[in-house]
Design an enzyme around this catalytic site. Structure first.
Site, PDB file in Angstrom:
ATOM      1  N   HIS A  43      -1.620   2.808  43.474  1.00 13.30           N
ATOM      2  CA  HIS A  43      -0.481   2.776  42.557  1.00 13.30           C
ATOM      3  C   HIS A  43       0.736   3.314  43.303  1.00 13.30           C
ATOM      4  O   HIS A  43       1.086   4.485  43.181  1.00 13.30           O
ATOM      5  CB  HIS A  43      -0.773   3.614  41.320  1.00 13.30           C
ATOM      6  N   GLU A  70      -1.441  -1.296  41.145  1.00 12.85           N
ATOM      7  CA  GLU A  70      -0.805  -0.944  39.874  1.00 12.85           C
ATOM      8  C   GLU A  70       0.650  -0.559  40.120  1.00 12.85           C
ATOM      9  O   GLU A  70       0.989  -0.022  41.174  1.00 12.85           O
ATOM     10  CB  GLU A  70      -1.509   0.252  39.226  1.00 12.85           C
ATOM     11  N   HIS A 190      -7.698   5.981  33.130  1.00 14.93           N
ATOM     12  CA  HIS A 190      -6.903   7.195  32.911  1.00 14.93           C
ATOM     13  C   HIS A 190      -7.734   8.268  32.212  1.00 14.93           C
ATOM     14  O   HIS A 190      -8.108   8.137  31.041  1.00 14.93           O
ATOM     15  CB  HIS A 190      -5.624   6.943  32.115  1.00 14.93           C
TER      16      HIS A 190
END
Length: 237
Positions: A43, A70, A190
């Protein structure tokens, strides 16, 4: 079996804290795949405080499983993804200064923008996923964007589970069912951890992939990376 994609951002954070190349991000990416993980996630953020844009390029010959990038689809990020051409791009509505992802897309409000970005990625052969909260009209809105998958933002589930409230999984199960009915694949991520991943997987139908970084790397400090990867794989069977 649900696939495990290991987010290696925290390895980059540790590397960047001292300069140099220790720990070696590319070796860790190779190792987690050797240990059985079915994907690698990164990410990159605009300030490159952990994953650097060059890391995304350097990982291309290393990641032979699924490669997931991401990020917030600003122009710099879009250009990077189109250059790298990962297996999957996951769109996350992060603010530039976000410490970590903290909300899903409003897929109704941002429908036109998401449609445009997703179409560009899909026309380049990149599977798309968008980060969403477990809210039914947001899942319905995701369908209208043309995305291939959604990634359920699981912080709320993890928080409720840590308090002993297993009912917190219900909105996620309902969202996954609706996604399946709409023809959308379901990913999740998450705050998923060894403590809660098995229960989550058992209660979410058609869960294709989980992306786990912070918990997995933290657990690996105590238990060892190879051991932790395989512990996740056992719980996802």
């Amino acid at each position: 079996m649900t696939k495990l994609s290991v987010n290696i951002n925290k390895i980059a954070t540790l590397r960047n804290s001292r300069g140099g190349n220790v720990p070696d991000l590319l070796k860790v990416a190779a190792d987690v795949q050797k240990f059985g993980a079915q994907g690698v996630t990164i990410h990159p953020r605009p300030d490159e405080r952990h994953i650097r844009y060059q890391d995304a390029r350097d990982l291309v010959p290393v990641v032979y499983t699924e490669y997931n990038i991401e990020g917030n689809p600003v122009k710099k990020f879009i250009d990077l993804v189109l250059e790298v051409k990962p297996t999957q791009v996951t769109l996350v509505p992060d603010a530039d200064d976000a410490i970590t992802s903290n909300a899903g897309w409003d897929t109704v409000k941002h429908k036109s923008f998401l449609q445009e970005v997703i179409q560009e990625f899909k026309s380049n052969g990149i599977r798309t996923s968008i980060f969403v909260d477990p809210v039914l009209n947001m899942v319905e809105g995701a369908k209208e964007t043309g995305t291939d998958r959604i990634e359920l933002y699981t912080e709320a589930f993890a928080h409720e589970y840590s308090k002993g409230n297993k009912e917190g999984v219900k909105p996620y199960a309902e969202s996954a069912v609706l996604a399946g009915q709409l023809g959308l694949g379901v990913n999740a991520g998450h705050d998923l951890s060894l403590d809660n991943i098995k229960y989550f997987r058992e209660n979410i139908p058609n869960l294709l992939e989980v992306s786990i970084g912070h918990a997995l790397i933290s657990e690996s400090i105590y238990l060892g990376l190879e051991n932790v990867v395989n512990m996740y794989l056992q719980k996802l069977k």
